[in-house]
Design an enzyme around this catalytic site. Structure first.
Site, PDB file in Angstrom:
ATOM      1  N   CYS A  60      34.879  45.639  42.082  1.00  0.00           N
ATOM      2  CA  CYS A  60      35.601  45.908  40.849  1.00  0.00           C
ATOM      3  C   CYS A  60      37.049  46.283  41.166  1.00  0.00           C
ATOM      4  O   CYS A  60      37.321  47.011  42.118  1.00  0.00           O
ATOM      5  CB  CYS A  60      34.921  47.052  40.093  1.00  0.00           C
ATOM      6  SG  CYS A  60      35.813  47.602  38.623  1.00  0.00           S
TER       7      CYS A  60
ATOM      8  N   CYS B 204      38.919  50.814  40.352  1.00  0.00           N
ATOM      9  CA  CYS B 204      38.983  52.112  41.032  1.00  0.00           C
ATOM     10  C   CYS B 204      39.216  51.902  42.525  1.00  0.00           C
ATOM     11  O   CYS B 204      38.339  52.137  43.344  1.00  0.00           O
ATOM     12  CB  CYS B 204      37.697  52.903  40.821  1.00  0.00           C
ATOM     13  SG  CYS B 204      37.431  53.428  39.120  1.00  0.00           S
TER      14      CYS B 204
ATOM     15  N   CYS C 216      29.685  53.380  35.192  1.00  0.00           N
ATOM     16  CA  CYS C 216      31.111  53.548  35.481  1.00  0.00           C
ATOM     17  C   CYS C 216      31.400  55.039  35.613  1.00  0.00           C
ATOM     18  O   CYS C 216      31.308  55.776  34.624  1.00  0.00           O
ATOM     19  CB  CYS C 216      31.971  52.929  34.381  1.00  0.00           C
ATOM     20  SG  CYS C 216      33.746  53.162  34.640  1.00  0.00           S
TER      21      CYS C 216
ATOM     22  N   GLN D 173      45.691  57.844  23.827  1.00  0.00           N
ATOM     23  CA  GLN D 173      45.675  58.176  25.242  1.00  0.00           C
ATOM     24  C   GLN D 173      44.249  58.060  25.769  1.00  0.00           C
ATOM     25  O   GLN D 173      43.293  58.441  25.101  1.00  0.00           O
ATOM     26  CB  GLN D 173      46.220  59.585  25.470  1.00  0.00           C
ATOM     27  CG  GLN D 173      47.674  59.773  25.075  1.00  0.00           C
ATOM     28  CD  GLN D 173      48.652  59.090  26.017  1.00  0.00           C
ATOM     29  OE1 GLN D 173      48.283  58.618  27.091  1.00  0.00           O
ATOM     30  NE2 GLN D 173      49.917  59.032  25.606  1.00  0.00           N
TER      31      GLN D 173
ATOM     32  N   ASP E  49      58.103  58.636  24.062  1.00  0.00           N
ATOM     33  CA  ASP E  49      56.937  58.178  24.839  1.00  0.00           C
ATOM     34  C   ASP E  49      56.820  56.665  24.700  1.00  0.00           C
ATOM     35  O   ASP E  49      55.936  56.163  23.994  1.00  0.00           O
ATOM     36  CB  ASP E  49      55.674  58.888  24.326  1.00  0.00           C
ATOM     37  CG  ASP E  49      54.424  58.481  25.095  1.00  0.00           C
ATOM     38  OD1 ASP E  49      54.543  57.873  26.172  1.00  0.00           O
ATOM     39  OD2 ASP E  49      53.312  58.770  24.602  1.00  0.00           O
TER      40      ASP E  49
ATOM     41  N   CYS F 246      54.382  56.037  31.260  1.00  0.00           N
ATOM     42  CA  CYS F 246      53.289  55.471  32.050  1.00  0.00           C
ATOM     43  C   CYS F 246      53.827  54.577  33.156  1.00  0.00           C
ATOM     44  O   CYS F 246      53.080  53.810  33.754  1.00  0.00           O
ATOM     45  CB  CYS F 246      52.328  54.692  31.151  1.00  0.00           C
ATOM     46  SG  CYS F 246      53.096  53.334  30.237  1.00  0.00           S
TER      47      CYS F 246
END
Length: 414
Positions: A67, A70, A145, A251, A346, A372
């Site tokens: 995957c 992560c 997950c 978020q 933002d 971000c």
């Protein structure tokens, strides 16, 4: 096979070995490790760990290594969080900015309330949900997950049945944007090709609606258009309860949101009037309104409509004025921001260079930037600094656990 020593982890999360021929990138490796593999176009393939780092830990995801979601869960917490802090420092340094950078705010596993689950048909005809594989368009089926809210994970079998209704067109590649709200699961589906006659057939729509009822979804929508709603999805922003628009932004992790909001509130303490730019449905607006009157703006009309509708849902707030406005095409100018002594912005990943230039020309003494993307934040920060602001502190936030993604909050004063 060649042997390499990993010197550092690069900005995309891959280990980097410096060689006379240039850097060689090796996924899922750590600084100080000795690795073996075959170099293909500057990347190490068939990677074998010869000598592991003492900071290497056992991954917790059953999909680890395949995957793409992560890629850093094999790294122990402290050096991993320190690395995220260093990515912020490097981004600022490219713009010749030095400031205090706080320790990275950690977020726990099992806390992601928003996931994008891709749906595909397997070779045997089954519909499967999952994430894209590392450096590939191939889908990795997900049944567990470790970063996701367990309530989303538990719903994956039912969500698979929902997804099955959206394969009517042979080119459809549905993605289910799943959000856990106070009212239950809110699902917006994108990537669905429409028939030549318009949308889904009546049979496909009925199949989707029935599956949504079986899954007990609060709402099912297609590219922002509601198909069926059993309960209005709601979220809490400060003292307000907001009806989230279909396909609306939220978020991803409540703890990360709380960390960013708390730092914004600390920075604007004592303000007389606050502007909240790129406000969405009011993530920062409502908490800020406990301090001072707020003018809020965002390009999303549904988000602004939801914000306005929620103004009466809480007590103890100052006045809120909200406007649907594309801040890229028509940024708020100093006249629009007249009287605002504090400004919070933002923006999306692209940053807000034009809006930042307008902020620089205001009389505001406090600006809070939430981002971000450390690179575009640093670019925008340079505009403010050149206008006389000081970037007093930056706080990295690990909203997307075990990924290379870094979010941050920065406070400016002049």
């Amino acid at each position: 096979m060649d042997i390499f020593n990993i010197d550092r982890v690069g900005g995309q999360g891959d280990g980097v070995a410096q060689t006379p021929s240039g850097p060689v990138y090796a996924g899922l490796t750590l600084p100080g490790e000795t690795v073996r593999g075959v170099v293909v176009d500057g990347r190490l393939e068939e990677v074998e760990i010869v000598s592991p780092s003492p900071d290497r830990i056992a991954p917790v995801s059953p999909q680890y290594g395949d995957c793409g979601g992560c890629s850093l869960q094999h790294w122990s917490e402290k050096p991993y969080l320190d690395w995220k802090r260093e990515q912020v420092r490097l981004a600022l340094a490219r713009e010749r900015i030095e400031t205090e950078i706080e320790a990275t705010v950690a977020t726990p596993p099992a806390s992601r309330r928003r996931l994008a689950l891709h749906a595909r048909r397997a070779p045997d005809g089954r519909v499967v949900l999952g994430f894209k594989a590392r450096r590939s368009w191939r889908l990795v089926e997900v049944k567990a997950c470790p970063v996701a809210d367990p309530r989303i994970v538990a719903a994956i079998p039912a969500l698979t049945q929902v997804a099955a209704a959206f394969f009517e067109h042979p080119k459809s590649a549905p993605t289910l944007h799943v959000t856990w709200t106070l009212s239950g699961l809110d699902v917006d589906v994108t990537g669905v090709e429409r028939r030549s006659g318009g949308g889904l057939s009546a049979d496909a729509q009925m199949q989707a609606i029935e599956a949504a009822h079986r899954a007990d979804l609060a709402r099912l929508s297609l590219a922002g258009d509601t198909m069926v709603m059993a309960r209005q999805p709601k979220v809490g922003f400060g003292p307000a309860t907001v009806s989230l628009p279909a396909g609306g932004f939220l978020q991803a992790v409540p703890q990360a949101e709380a960390a960013m909001v708390s730092r914004a509130l600390t920075a604007v303490k004592g303000a007389k009037k606050i502007a909240d730019l790129f406000c969405g449905a009011g993530t920062f607006t409502f908490p800020l309104a406990t301090v001072a009157p707020v003018i809020a703006a965002d390009a999303s009309k549904p988000g602004i409509d939801a914000l306005k509708a929620a103004v009466g849902s809480a007590k103890g707030m100052k006045a809120i004025t909200a406007e649907a406005r594309d801040l890229f095409r028509r940024p708020m100018n100093p006249y629009d921001l007249k009287g605002c002594d504090a400004i919070v912005f933002d923006p999306p990943r692209a940053g807000a260079i034009d809006q930042t230039a307008q902020i620089a020309d205001t009389k505001a003494g406090v600006v809070v930037g939430v981002s971000c993307n450390p690179q575009t934040f640093a670019r925008d920060a340079r505009v403010l600094i050149d206008a006389g602001f000081r970037l007093e502190t930056v706080t990295p936030v690990d909203q997307f656990l075990w990924s290379s993604h870094v979010e941050l909050v920065g406070g400016f004063k002049r």
